[in-house]
Enzyme design. Sequence first.
Site, mmCIF file in Angstrom:
data_model
loop_
_atom_site.group_PDB
_atom_site.id
_atom_site.type_symbol
_atom_site.label_atom_id
_atom_site.label_comp_id
_atom_site.label_asym_id
_atom_site.label_seq_id
_atom_site.Cartn_x
_atom_site.Cartn_y
_atom_site.Cartn_z
ATOM 1 C CD GLN A 139 -3.425 0.873 0.632
ATOM 2 O OE1 GLN A 139 -3.718 0.309 0.621
ATOM 3 N NE2 GLN A 139 -4.008 2.266 0.263
ATOM 4 C CG PHE A 140 2.079 3.574 -3.544
ATOM 5 C CD1 PHE A 140 1.795 4.870 -3.687
ATOM 6 C CD2 PHE A 140 1.579 2.179 -4.488
ATOM 7 C CE1 PHE A 140 0.794 5.462 -5.477
ATOM 8 C CE2 PHE A 140 0.476 3.402 -5.495
ATOM 9 C CZ PHE A 140 -0.495 4.012 -5.334
ATOM 10 C CB THR A 141 -2.121 5.124 -1.064
ATOM 11 O OG1 THR A 141 -2.672 4.244 -0.754
ATOM 12 C CG2 THR A 141 -2.317 5.113 -2.717
#
Length: 150
Positions: free
Chosen positions: A78-80
């Site tokens: 989950q890079f966000t």
Amino acid sequence: MRTVIQRVSHASVTIDGKVKSEIKQGLLLLLGICDEDNEEDIEWLVKKVVNLRIFNDENGVMNKSVIDVEGEIMVISQFTLFASYKKGNRPSWFRAAKGETSTPLYQLFCNKISQAIQKEVATGIFGADMKVELLNDGPVTICMDTKNKE
């Protein structure tokens, strides 16, 4: 590394209309990796996650870990989680690590979690468009950041 930990009754991840992975009782981890992260962050986070006492004991008190209840774990990249939202209304992800850095760290994290719970860890596909479904039990949701260990 940043993670959102959710205690779940069940969770699944679907990619291109097909269920890739699913778990029953356990933890859903959304995992974000930044450029400064390393194996030391992984070791600390794995130890914290698998020993986190957020499952009910026989008295209804959160006193058991995922290991104690023989639960399962799903880890979704989950890079966000590294969104920067200070300037304007469109988030920026400049702090999120690029694939060449984050992919091996993600895989190592999943391997270490698997070893710790002595079960295979459910995953999505790194960088894919994933649909994650879960039933948050409690709800219990905890955020951790390896840069804020205090």
